[in-house]
Write a protein that holds these residues in place. Structure first.
Motif, short mmCIF file in Angstrom:
data_model
loop_
_atom_site.label_atom_id
_atom_site.label_comp_id
_atom_site.label_asym_id
_atom_site.label_seq_id
_atom_site.Cartn_x
_atom_site.Cartn_y
_atom_site.Cartn_z
N ARG A 79 40.13 0.68 -1.42
CA ARG A 79 39.56 -0.21 -2.38
C ARG A 79 38.28 0.52 -2.76
O ARG A 79 37.47 0.88 -1.89
CB ARG A 79 39.52 -1.47 -2.14
N PRO A 80 37.79 0.17 -3.89
CA PRO A 80 38.53 -0.32 -5.07
C PRO A 80 39.35 0.72 -5.67
O PRO A 80 39.17 1.74 -5.95
CB PRO A 80 37.29 -0.72 -5.91
N PHE A 81 40.58 0.22 -6.00
CA PHE A 81 41.65 1.04 -6.65
C PHE A 81 41.23 1.12 -8.06
O PHE A 81 40.62 0.34 -8.73
CB PHE A 81 43.00 0.14 -6.65
N ALA A 82 41.59 2.19 -8.79
CA ALA A 82 41.36 2.41 -10.19
C ALA A 82 42.49 2.99 -11.06
O ALA A 82 43.58 3.39 -10.39
CB ALA A 82 40.18 3.70 -10.26
N ASN A 83 42.76 2.62 -12.01
CA ASN A 83 43.93 3.05 -12.94
C ASN A 83 44.98 2.44 -12.74
O ASN A 83 46.09 3.26 -12.57
CB ASN A 83 43.83 4.67 -13.06
N GLY A 84 45.07 1.16 -12.61
CA GLY A 84 46.48 0.61 -12.24
C GLY A 84 47.43 0.48 -13.16
O GLY A 84 47.09 0.65 -14.34
N GLN A 85 48.77 0.89 -13.08
CA GLN A 85 49.82 1.10 -13.88
C GLN A 85 50.57 0.06 -13.98
O GLN A 85 50.96 -0.66 -12.82
CB GLN A 85 50.64 2.64 -13.76
N THR A 86 51.15 -0.45 -15.03
CA THR A 86 52.03 -1.21 -15.32
C THR A 86 53.66 -1.03 -14.98
O THR A 86 54.06 0.10 -15.61
CB THR A 86 52.04 -2.17 -16.51
N VAL A 87 54.13 -1.48 -14.07
CA VAL A 87 55.70 -1.25 -13.64
C VAL A 87 56.46 -2.15 -14.66
O VAL A 87 56.53 -3.26 -14.74
CB VAL A 87 56.02 -1.52 -12.54
N THR A 88 57.41 -1.37 -15.64
CA THR A 88 57.98 -2.44 -16.52
C THR A 88 59.38 -2.70 -16.13
O THR A 88 60.06 -3.57 -16.82
CB THR A 88 58.19 -1.46 -17.83
N GLU A 89 59.94 -1.88 -15.11
CA GLU A 89 61.12 -2.30 -14.78
C GLU A 89 61.40 -1.84 -13.06
O GLU A 89 60.88 -0.94 -12.78
CB GLU A 89 62.49 -1.56 -15.47
N LYS A 90 62.10 -2.81 -12.50
CA LYS A 90 62.35 -2.46 -11.01
C LYS A 90 63.68 -2.80 -10.88
O LYS A 90 64.58 -3.51 -11.16
CB LYS A 90 61.64 -3.46 -10.00
N TYR A 91 64.35 -1.68 -10.04
CA TYR A 91 65.86 -1.75 -9.67
C TYR A 91 65.91 -1.60 -7.74
O TYR A 91 65.07 -1.11 -7.41
CB TYR A 91 66.42 -0.83 -10.24
N PHE A 92 66.75 -2.70 -7.50
CA PHE A 92 66.89 -2.89 -6.20
C PHE A 92 68.33 -2.53 -5.69
O PHE A 92 68.99 -2.98 -6.55
CB PHE A 92 66.53 -4.32 -5.68
N ASP A 93 68.42 -2.09 -4.58
CA ASP A 93 69.95 -1.91 -4.01
C ASP A 93 70.26 -2.65 -2.77
O ASP A 93 71.28 -2.70 -2.20
CB ASP A 93 70.46 -0.55 -3.62
N ASP A 94 69.30 -3.56 -2.31
CA ASP A 94 69.21 -4.32 -1.19
C ASP A 94 69.61 -3.81 -0.03
O ASP A 94 70.02 -4.16 1.06
CB ASP A 94 70.36 -5.68 -1.35
N ASN A 95 69.23 -2.42 0.17
CA ASN A 95 69.12 -1.62 1.40
C ASN A 95 67.99 -0.93 1.42
O ASN A 95 67.50 0.09 2.05
CB ASN A 95 70.14 -0.30 1.23
#
Length: 136
Positions: A79-95
């Protein structure tokens, strides 16, 4: 018969060489590996993991690094973190796998992922991977 036996021997000896990944392929895969932190300062301090770019705007990482409504920070572990990016979609496989779609970043190096080629590893098979355990 000797010619046939010699041919079989040559083919068997060549098999490991053709099954191995070349150093050039490993170099490209290493370039596609990133260190990520997902953080939501209001709700969660953050979770850090390794990730592999598998398309120009997609990362493959571990589901246990998911932080709801968190920003994504690339190649930063302090920290401090810089330039945070927005994640628009997430996909999970439950593994414990998660795909993150990050349209604001274009990854120059990525490993093409083909789900039809995915399979369980066999005992005795050689394995290598790149990662950042404990964000080191």
């Amino acid at each position: 018969m000797k010619v046939f036996a010699s041919l079989i021997l040559v083919l068997l000896l060549a098999l490991p060489a053709t099954a191995q990944v070349t150093s050039a392929q490993k170099d490209e895969q290493h370039k596609a590996t990133l260190e990520i932190v997902m953080a939501n300062d209001e709700k969660h301090l953050g979770a850090g993991c390794s990730a592999t770019a598998i398309a120009p705007h997609v990362l493959l990482t571990a589901q246990h690094c998911n932080v709801d409504e968190g920003l994504l920070y690339l190649n930063q572990n302090e920290r401090p973190f810089a330039n945070g990016q927005t994640v628009t979609e997430k996909y999970f496989d439950d593994n414990d796998h998660m795909l993150l779609v990050v349209p604001s970043v274009e990854f120059k190096h990525y490993v093409t992922y083909d789900a039809s080629k995915a399979r369980k590893i066999k005992q005795g098979e050689h394995l290598y991977f790149w990662g950042n355990p404990a964000l080191m």
